[in-house]
Design a protein around this motif. Structure first.
Motif, short mmCIF file in Angstrom:
data_model
loop_
_atom_site.label_atom_id
_atom_site.label_comp_id
_atom_site.label_asym_id
_atom_site.label_seq_id
_atom_site.Cartn_x
_atom_site.Cartn_y
_atom_site.Cartn_z
N THR A 80 0.83 -1.20 0.00
CA THR A 80 0.00 0.00 0.00
C THR A 80 0.87 1.25 0.00
OG1 THR A 80 -1.67 -1.23 1.24
CG2 THR A 80 -1.91 1.16 1.17
N SER A 81 1.87 1.29 0.88
CA SER A 81 2.73 2.48 0.98
C SER A 81 4.05 2.32 0.24
CB SER A 81 3.01 2.81 2.45
OG SER A 81 3.79 1.77 3.04
N GLY A 82 4.36 1.10 -0.20
CA GLY A 82 5.62 0.86 -0.90
C GLY A 82 6.83 0.94 0.01
N THR A 83 6.65 0.57 1.29
CA THR A 83 7.73 0.66 2.26
C THR A 83 7.89 -0.64 3.04
OG1 THR A 83 6.25 1.49 3.98
CG2 THR A 83 7.35 3.15 2.61
N VAL A 84 9.03 -0.76 3.70
CA VAL A 84 9.26 -1.90 4.61
C VAL A 84 8.62 -1.53 5.94
CG1 VAL A 84 10.98 -3.30 5.79
CG2 VAL A 84 11.39 -2.54 3.44
N ALA A 85 7.58 -2.27 6.31
CA ALA A 85 6.85 -1.98 7.55
C ALA A 85 7.53 -2.60 8.77
CB ALA A 85 5.41 -2.49 7.43
N GLY A 86 8.35 -3.62 8.54
CA GLY A 86 9.06 -4.26 9.64
C GLY A 86 10.16 -5.14 9.11
N PHE A 87 11.28 -5.16 9.81
CA PHE A 87 12.41 -6.00 9.38
C PHE A 87 13.14 -6.49 10.61
CE2 PHE A 87 16.80 -6.82 8.25
CZ PHE A 87 16.66 -7.62 7.13
N THR A 88 13.29 -7.81 10.73
CA THR A 88 13.96 -8.40 11.89
C THR A 88 14.98 -9.42 11.42
OG1 THR A 88 11.92 -8.18 13.18
CG2 THR A 88 13.61 -9.68 14.03
N LEU A 89 16.20 -9.30 11.92
CA LEU A 89 17.19 -10.37 11.74
C LEU A 89 16.93 -11.37 12.85
CD1 LEU A 89 20.42 -8.36 10.90
CD2 LEU A 89 19.10 -9.82 9.37
N VAL A 90 16.87 -12.63 12.50
CA VAL A 90 16.53 -13.69 13.44
C VAL A 90 17.79 -14.17 14.14
CG1 VAL A 90 15.49 -15.97 13.67
CG2 VAL A 90 14.57 -14.34 12.00
N ASP A 91 17.83 -14.01 15.47
CA ASP A 91 19.00 -14.43 16.25
C ASP A 91 18.99 -15.92 16.56
OD1 ASP A 91 20.24 -11.92 16.40
OD2 ASP A 91 18.96 -11.33 18.07
N LYS A 92 17.81 -16.49 16.71
CA LYS A 92 17.70 -17.91 17.02
C LYS A 92 16.84 -18.57 15.95
CE LYS A 92 18.20 -17.33 21.96
NZ LYS A 92 17.67 -17.58 23.28
N GLY A 93 17.32 -19.67 15.43
CA GLY A 93 16.59 -20.36 14.39
C GLY A 93 17.05 -19.90 13.02
N GLN A 94 16.35 -20.37 12.01
CA GLN A 94 16.72 -20.03 10.64
C GLN A 94 15.50 -20.13 9.74
OE1 GLN A 94 19.58 -23.18 9.79
NE2 GLN A 94 18.10 -24.14 8.46
N ALA A 95 15.65 -19.58 8.54
CA ALA A 95 14.60 -19.69 7.54
C ALA A 95 14.46 -21.16 7.14
CB ALA A 95 14.95 -18.84 6.33
#
Length: 120
Positions: A80-95
């Motif tokens: 809707t706004s063309g922006t990143v609404a949230g971004f987190t690097l995951v410290d525990k676990g993985q994709a």
């Protein structure tokens, strides 16, 4: 980048929406050019949001891994706004593991003489 037609808030993300979300995240500077994506999907609107008749923000969630940082990430991108609404690097676990990960493992295994000898 092409314009993505608005979708119903409960429709699955289209290929064009996913491509746009990846482009927005890529342009944000949060990831290296080596980053890859394990999955992407639309975020469910909050309960009751559709009942009000107001416009509902179209958000895509992208999960992946950036080898440059050695960390997985979880991002919410607002179409809707063309922006990143949230971004987190995951410290525990993985994709989640992808086909690329499996191919990398087989590549390493088939270069290992001990592994190949054990298969013989």
């Amino acid at each position: 980048m092409s314009t993505v037609a608005p979708a119903h808030p409960l429709d699955d993300a289209s290929a064009a929406e996913l491509e746009r979300a990846v482009a927005i995240l890529g342009d944000s500077g949060n990831l290296s050019d080596r980053a890859f994506f394990a999955c992407g999907h639309r975020v469910e609107p909050p309960p009751g949001a559709l009942a009000t008749g107001a416009d509902v923000e179209r958000t895509i969630r992208l999960i992946g891994h950036d080898p440059a940082t050695g960390k997985s990430f979880d991002a919410h991108v607002s179409l809707t706004s063309g922006t990143v609404a949230g971004f987190t690097l995951v410290d525990k676990g993985q994709a989640p593991i992808t086909g690329r990960d499996v191919a990398d493992v087989y590549g390493v295994l088939f270069e290992n003489e001990d592994y190949l000898a054990a298969l013989a």
